[in-house]
Design a protein around this motif. Structure first.
Motif, short mmCIF file in Angstrom:
data_model
loop_
_atom_site.label_atom_id
_atom_site.label_comp_id
_atom_site.label_asym_id
_atom_site.label_seq_id
_atom_site.Cartn_x
_atom_site.Cartn_y
_atom_site.Cartn_z
N LEU A 172 -8.39 -0.41 2.45
CA LEU A 172 -8.80 -1.75 1.71
C LEU A 172 -8.11 -2.94 1.99
O LEU A 172 -8.63 -3.89 2.12
CB LEU A 172 -8.41 -1.34 0.00
CG LEU A 172 -9.22 -0.57 -0.75
CD1 LEU A 172 -8.44 0.05 -2.00
CD2 LEU A 172 -10.66 -1.18 -0.84
N GLY A 178 -4.88 1.93 -4.62
CA GLY A 178 -6.21 1.63 -4.34
C GLY A 178 -7.20 2.36 -5.37
O GLY A 178 -8.40 2.67 -4.84
N MET A 232 -5.73 2.61 0.37
CA MET A 232 -5.22 1.31 0.18
C MET A 232 -4.99 0.74 1.30
O MET A 232 -5.24 -0.30 1.69
CB MET A 232 -3.91 1.18 -0.70
CG MET A 232 -3.56 0.01 -1.16
SD MET A 232 -4.83 -0.70 -2.34
CE MET A 232 -4.14 -2.62 -2.33
N SER A 262 0.93 -1.25 -0.06
CA SER A 262 0.02 -0.03 -0.06
C SER A 262 0.89 1.24 -0.02
O SER A 262 2.00 1.23 0.49
CB SER A 262 -0.94 -0.03 1.33
OG SER A 262 -1.72 0.99 1.51
#
Length: 331
Positions: A96, A250, A93, A88
């Protein structure tokens, strides 16, 4: 006799320690092959534990170094034998990844629970073990439980899901705005807040790749953004539907002709990040890579000064005025 050497054997300083039937200690010739640290007693056991601990530490350290090296070499792009998401690089992200891990735990627990129920039913309630089946038709406690527990599980999933969707859709106040336009089969970029510079990014062909450049991901130009700054990304297309995607951010959003979609990201780590068009858009769909370089604010300021000269946009007002003057002259 103990302490005496038989023909074909060699003397051992601590006596004859030959044990038959153990291939580690006895070879085909019958010569004693004592194991390492044999006869050392507790001291030998301690030494073996130290050696094993040292070997384990060396292996773990080597694997850690290899993993760190691979992450550094493949930051922001897929790598061989990868499992899971890319590392990430944005807060979205991070959310996520956390949400995906939480769902994995929930799904695993549900699957194991259902498997356990199936095994219990097969073992305890088959025809042989339970020849007279129960005539029970209702159980209030079980019926309440199998209604309330799934609702609680769904609520547990829904709350962070809605929060994540909200954070993805609502664009905070932006520091940089970039417009990305999808074409068959490349991307065009515009920085409206930085002199209106416009340029295209095409994939570098295999024959032109330099050492260290990833195949099918490298582009001749790149998107440059400052670290720890909110970037508003406006996406559209000129021909068919495309999708602008950077896995480490993301971010994945469709580029639709005649429509301006909007998303955002805030990269928290400098480096180079790669993505690709994620919507089937024609014969060269697989050759529409995206390259984003995240730099410091000072580097971004220097880049914008250079890019404003290199990618200077066309002054549309001047063009329209010139066209009107030419039309008037013809009249």
């Amino acid at each position: 006799m103990a302490g005496r050497t038989q023909p074909g054997q060699t003397a051992h300083p601590r006596g004859n320690r030959r044990q038959t039937g153990n291939p580690r200690q006895t070879g085909e010739t019958g010569i004693d092959c004592p194991p390492p640290f044999a006869g050392w007693g507790k001291q030998g056991m301690g030494m073996r534990m130290r050696v094993l601990t040292l070997l384990g530490a060396l292996v773990a350290g080597a694997l850690a170094l290899v993993d760190m090296g691979s992450m550094a070499a493949f930051a922001g792009q897929p790598h061989e034998w990868q499992m899971g998401f890319q590392q990430s690089a944005t807060p979205i992200m991070d959310q996520l990844t956390w949400f995906d891990n939480m769902l994995l735990y929930i799904i695993t627990a549900i699957s194991l629970f259902v498997l356990a129920l199936l095994l219990i039913v097969m073992v305890r309630f088959n025809a042989k073990a339970n020849p007279e089946p129960s005539t029970t038709t209702h159980n209030t406690l079980i019926e309440v439980a199998w209604t309330i527990i799934p609702v609680l599980i769904l609520v547990t999933i829904a709350i962070p899901s809605f929060r994540l969707l909200y954070n993805q859709v609502v664009v905070p106040e932006a520091d940089v705005t970039i417009k990305a336009t999808g074409y068959q089969w490349y991307w065009g970029y515009e920085y409206p807040d930085h002199g209106g510079m416009i340029y295209d990014a095409l994939m570098v062909e295999d024959a032109d790749l330099k050492e260290g450049q990833p195949r099918l991901l490298e582009t001749d130009t790149e998107v440059v953004v400052p670290v720890n700054k909110v970037v508003r990304l406006q996406v559209t297309a000129a021909d068919v539907i495309h999708a602008w995607t950077i896995p480490a951010f993301g971010v994945k959003i469709d580029a639709v002709p005649g429509r301006l979609n909007e998303t955002w990201f805030k990269a928290t780590k400098t480096g180079t990040y790669y993505g690709q068009c994620s919507e089937l858009c024609g014969i060269r769909h697989a050759f529409m890579p995206i390259k984003v370089r995240v730099v410091t604010e000072e580097e971004f300021a220097s880049w914008t000064e250079w890019a404003q000269q290199e990618y200077a946009g066309v002054d549309t007002n001047v063009s329209v005025a010139s066209a009107e003057q030419s039309s008037d002259a013809r009249r």
